[in-house]
Design an enzyme around this catalytic site. Structure first.
Site, PDB file in Angstrom:
ATOM      1  N   GLU A 301       6.527 -57.352  21.090  1.00  0.00           N
ATOM      2  CA  GLU A 301       5.896 -57.924  20.059  1.00  0.00           C
ATOM      3  C   GLU A 301       6.288 -59.368  19.550  1.00  0.00           C
ATOM      4  O   GLU A 301       5.760 -60.448  19.537  1.00  0.00           O
ATOM      5  CB  GLU A 301       5.451 -57.169  18.623  1.00  0.00           C
ATOM      6  CG  GLU A 301       4.930 -57.848  17.594  1.00  0.00           C
ATOM      7  CD  GLU A 301       3.470 -57.811  18.116  1.00  0.00           C
ATOM      8  OE1 GLU A 301       2.907 -59.092  18.132  1.00  0.00           O
ATOM      9  OE2 GLU A 301       2.598 -56.923  18.499  1.00  0.00           O
ATOM     10  N   ASP A 305       4.833 -63.059  20.345  1.00  0.00           N
ATOM     11  CA  ASP A 305       4.225 -64.075  19.453  1.00  0.00           C
ATOM     12  C   ASP A 305       5.070 -65.355  19.446  1.00  0.00           C
ATOM     13  O   ASP A 305       4.447 -66.378  19.417  1.00  0.00           O
ATOM     14  CB  ASP A 305       4.833 -63.253  18.152  1.00  0.00           C
ATOM     15  CG  ASP A 305       3.930 -62.034  17.549  1.00  0.00           C
ATOM     16  OD1 ASP A 305       2.855 -61.613  18.344  1.00  0.00           O
ATOM     17  OD2 ASP A 305       4.192 -61.495  16.692  1.00  0.00           O
ATOM     18  N   SER A 518      -2.253 -58.586  19.014  1.00  0.00           N
ATOM     19  CA  SER A 518      -1.042 -59.192  18.732  1.00  0.00           C
ATOM     20  C   SER A 518      -0.915 -60.622  19.691  1.00  0.00           C
ATOM     21  O   SER A 518      -0.203 -61.365  18.997  1.00  0.00           O
ATOM     22  CB  SER A 518       0.017 -58.286  19.189  1.00  0.00           C
ATOM     23  OG  SER A 518       0.072 -57.202  18.451  1.00  0.00           O
TER      24      SER A 518
END
Length: 598
Positions: A301, A305, A518
C-alpha cells in the site's frame, strides 16, 4: 441563513439506536449501539488496564466555520480561496468557557488535574489516561474484551455509556467506548510475477489506442500495465512540468505498519521517472509511527501510494506520515493501546501544524455503520477545518462495490449493525470529503477485477452541490430498484474516479502489478497537486475543499465513464452511466481542461 452544505454540514444527529438502555439516576445515556456483528463479547478486562480516553467538547462557533468553508470553497462566491489561518480556525472551534469549566470540574472529581490532561490546540479535545475501573465509574458503564471473529483483533469496548445529567450538553463524544471500526486499506490486489509477466519488455508494446471519453491517444501497453506515462497521456497531463514547488505540496497517510521504502522508490523512479532519481520525501512520525527501511518490510500500500502520487506530481514537495495504531495487545496488560481509528490521531496531529500539504491522499477507511455517528461527525469537523485552511483531502472509495463486493444473494454479508440484521448496502467512511472510485482499461470503464466502492451515506445528508446530478441519476433508476437497501437522501459517493488496476510498482526490490482504489486516490491527489501548481504560478490560491468546484465549474473537465457496475450485497449494484453515478462519480480528470477551467 446558513447554507445547506451537505456532507460537511455537521449538525449533531440522534443516536443510532432509538431505544436506549436506562442509566443510573442522575445520569443520561449519551450513546448506545447494538452488539456489533462479527464481534464476540468476552471477559471483563483487568481492573487496572489503562485506557486512553478522548473527550470531545462542543465546538462553540463551528457554524461560523462552516459558513466560512461554504464561502471559500464556492467558485462563484466573492470570498473563493480566501482561506483561514490555523489560529482563526482554532478560535472558531474552541469550546465555550462553560464547557471547559464543567468538564474540568468533573475530571477533578476523579483526581485528574491539569497535569494529567492533554488538550488539543483549540482545547476542543481532552485526552486522559485512566484505569478502566475509573472509566466505568465516570461513564456509568461496563467494559468487556471483544474479539473480532474473522481477524482475531481484540478491543476493550462497551456498547453504551452515560454522563452525569448536568454534564450531558457539555460533551459531544467520548471514545474509545462504542467504536468497533476496523481501519482497513482498500484491497490493493497484487498480481505476482509468477502469475503474469510484468517486465518492462512486456509492457513496451507498440501502437496507440484512442480513449473514447477523453479523445486521448494512449500507448497500447497501458491496457496491460499502468505507468506514470499512461496516466499523463490518459489524463491530458503529458508535458506539464510543475514550477511552483516552494509553496506547493502533497502528502500521503500511512497506517497499519505500511512502510514506504526509499530503495523501492528509487527503483520506481529509475523505471518511470528518471528525472526524480536520488530525490525522496519528507517523513513525519505521528504517535510514534515508524518507517522501517528493511526492504523485506516494504508495504504494498505504501509503495503504491508514494510512488504514484509523488511520481506523478514530481518535483512538488512530498510528505509521508506514518501513524502508529496496531501494537500487540493483551487485554490483561496495563499498557494502553492505540486501537482507535488512527486517522483521527493523524488528523489531530496535522491540525496542530502551522503548514500542511495542500493535497492529501488516504487509501484507508471503515464501514460507516461501525463508526458511531457522533464520532463520524467530529472526524468530519476535523476535515472541514483542513478544507477551510485550503487543503484538499482525498479518500479512496473502497473496493467492495455497494458493500461486500459479492453479487451472490446466498453468501452476501451486508447486514445492518443495529440489532435487526437486515440486508442493506454498506457505505464507507469517510467518504464525506472527496472520494475517488476506480476505472480500468482504455477506453475507460468501471474496474471489474474488484468493484469500485459507491453508494449513499446513511449518516450524512446529500449536499446541495450534489443535488442536480444525483437527482438525475436517481430519477433514471428503475422504479423500486434496491428499495430500502440504500438512503436516497444520503450523500452520494464517489465524487470522481481514476485508473485503479494493473499499476506497475516496485515492492521489495522487484516490479509488481497492483490494483485497487488505493491506486485511484493517490493518482487523483497527484492531479490535484498539478492543478495547484498551475494556480499558484498564476498567483491564485490552492483549490482547498474540492467538491463545490467539481460539481459546478469543474464538470466540463471530466471524462464521463458510462460502462461498468459495482456489485455487492447479493445484487449487481449500480451502473456507470451518463453523468454522475455511484460507481465512477463525475468521471476521470482531464488535466488540460481542468487547469483552463479552474
Amino acid at each position: 441563513m446558513r447554507p445547506a452544505f451537505g456532507a460537511l454540514v455537521l449538525a449533531l444527529c440522534s443516536s443510532l439506536v432509538a431505544s436506549l438502555p436506562s442509566a443510573t439516576p442522575g445520569y443520561r445515556v449519551k450513546e448506545s449501539v447494538a452488539p456489533p456483528r462479527g464481534w464476540t463479547k468476552g471477559d471483563e478486562p483487568a481492573a487496572d488496564h489503562v485506557i486512553v480516553l478522548r473527550i470531545g467538547l462542543p465546538q462553540h462557533n463551528f457554524n461560523v466555520l462552516e459558513q466560512h468553508l461554504f464561502e471559500v470553497s464556492d467558485p462563484d462566491h466573492a470570498r473563493y480561496g480566501e482561506y483561514l489561518s490555523k489560529e482563526k480556525v482554532e478560535e472558531l472551534v474552541a469550546p465555550h468557557p462553560s464547557s471547559l469549566e464543567a468538564v474540568d470540574k468533573w475530571l477533578a472529581s476523579y483526581g485528574l488535574e491539569e497535569a494529567d490532561l492533554t488538550r488539543s490546540p483549540a482545547k476542543d479535545w481532552v485526552t486522559i489516561k485512566v484505569p478502566v475501573k475509573t472509566v466505568e465509574k465516570m461513564l456509568d458503564t461496563k467494559y468487556n474484551v471483544w474479539k473480532h471473529t474473522a481477524s482475531g483483533d481484540v478491543l476493550v469496548r462497551t456498547t453504551s455509556y452515560s454522563l452525569p445529567a448536568e454534564l450531558y450538553d457539555y460533551i459531544d463524544v467520548i471514545q474509545p467506548t462504542t467504536m468497533f471500526g476496523r481501519l482497513r486499506t482498500a484491497r490493493s490486489t497484487i498480481v505476482w510475477n509468477d502469475d503474469e509477466d510484468f517486465s518492462s519488455a512486456a509492457a513496451a508494446r507498440v501502437g496507440t489506442i484512442t480513449d473514447t471519453a477523453s479523445g486521448a491517444a494512449v500507448d497500447a501497453s497501458c491496457n496491460r500495465t499502468i505507468t506514470i506515462k499512461c496516466l499523463q497521456q490518459l489524463y491530458n497531463a503529458e508535458g506539464y512540468t510543475p514550477l511552483a514547488t516552494v509553496k506547493n505540496s502533497i502528502g500521503i497517510t500511512g497506517y497499519l505498519e505500511q512502510f514506504a521504502n526509499i530503495q523501492d522508490l528509487q527503483s520506481f523512479y529509475a523505471d518511470q521517472r528518471p528525472d526524480a532519481l536520488n530525490t525522496s520525501f519528507n517523513f513525519v512520525s505521528v504517535k510514534g509511527g515508524i518507517n522501517d527501511q528493511n526492504l523485506t518490510l516494504s508495504g504494498a500500500e505504501a509503495a503504491l501510494d508514494v510512488q504514484f502520487a509523488f511520481g506523478l506530481s514530481y518535483p512538488v514537495n512530498s510528505t509521508f506520515w506514518s501513524t502508529a495504531g496496531r501494537p500487540p495487545f493483551q487485554p490483561d496488560d496495563r499498557t494502553p493501546t492505540n486501537t482507535n481509528e488512527p486517522y483521527v490521531d493523524w488528523l489531530d496531529f496535522v491540525l496542530a501544524q502551522k503548514e500542511v500539504p495542500l493535497s492529501i491522499s488516504t487509501s484507508y477507511g471503515d464501514d460507516e455503520q461501525t463508526v458511531p455517528r457522533s464520532y463520524a461527525i467530529r472526524a468530519c469537523a476535523g476535515f472541514a477545518q483542513l478544507g477551510v485552511r485550503g487543503v484538499s483531502v482525498i479518500f479512496s472509495s473502497g473496493d467492495f462495490g455497494v458493500g461486500d463486493g459479492n453479487p451472490d444473494p446466498a453468501t452476501q454479508e451486508c447486514f445492518t449493525n443495529d440489532g435487526r440484521n437486515t440486508t442493506r448496502f454498506i457505505p464507507v467512511f469517510p467518504a464525506t470529503v472527496t472520494s475517488v472510485g476506480g476505472t480500468e482499461s482504455v477506453p475507460e470503464v468501471a474496474v471489474s477485477r474488484f468493484f469500485s466502492g459507491g453508494g449513499f451515506s446513511d449518516y450524512f445528508p446529500r449536499p446541495s452541490y450534489q443535488d442536480r446530478v444525483v437527482r438525475k441519476f436517481l430519477s433514471n433508476l428503475p422504479k423500486g430498484l434496491y428499495k430500502d437497501l440504500y438512503n436516497p437522501q444520503g450523500r452520494g459517493f464517489p465524487d470522481v474516479a481514476s485508473q485503479g488496476d494493473r499499476y506497475r510498482i516496485f515492492l521489495r526490490g522487484v516490479p509488481r502489478s497492483i490494483g485497487g482504489t488505493s491506486a485511484s486516490s493517490p493518482t487523483f491527489a497527484g492531479i490535484v497537486a498539478l492543478l495547484n501548481d498551475h494556480r499558484l504560478r498564476s498567483q491564485k490560491p490552492p483549490l482547498g475543499f474540492l467538491n463545490p468546484l467539481l460539481y459546478t465549474r469543474g464538470l466540463a473537465g471530466f471524462n464521463d465513464i458510462t460502462s461498468g457496475k459495482n456489485p455487492g450485497c447479493g445484487t449487481e449494484g449500480f451502473n456507470a452511466t451518463t453523468g454522475w453515478d455511484p460507481v465512477t462519480g463525475l468521471g476521470t480528470p482531464n488535466f488540460g481542461k481542468l487547469k483552463d477551467l479552474l
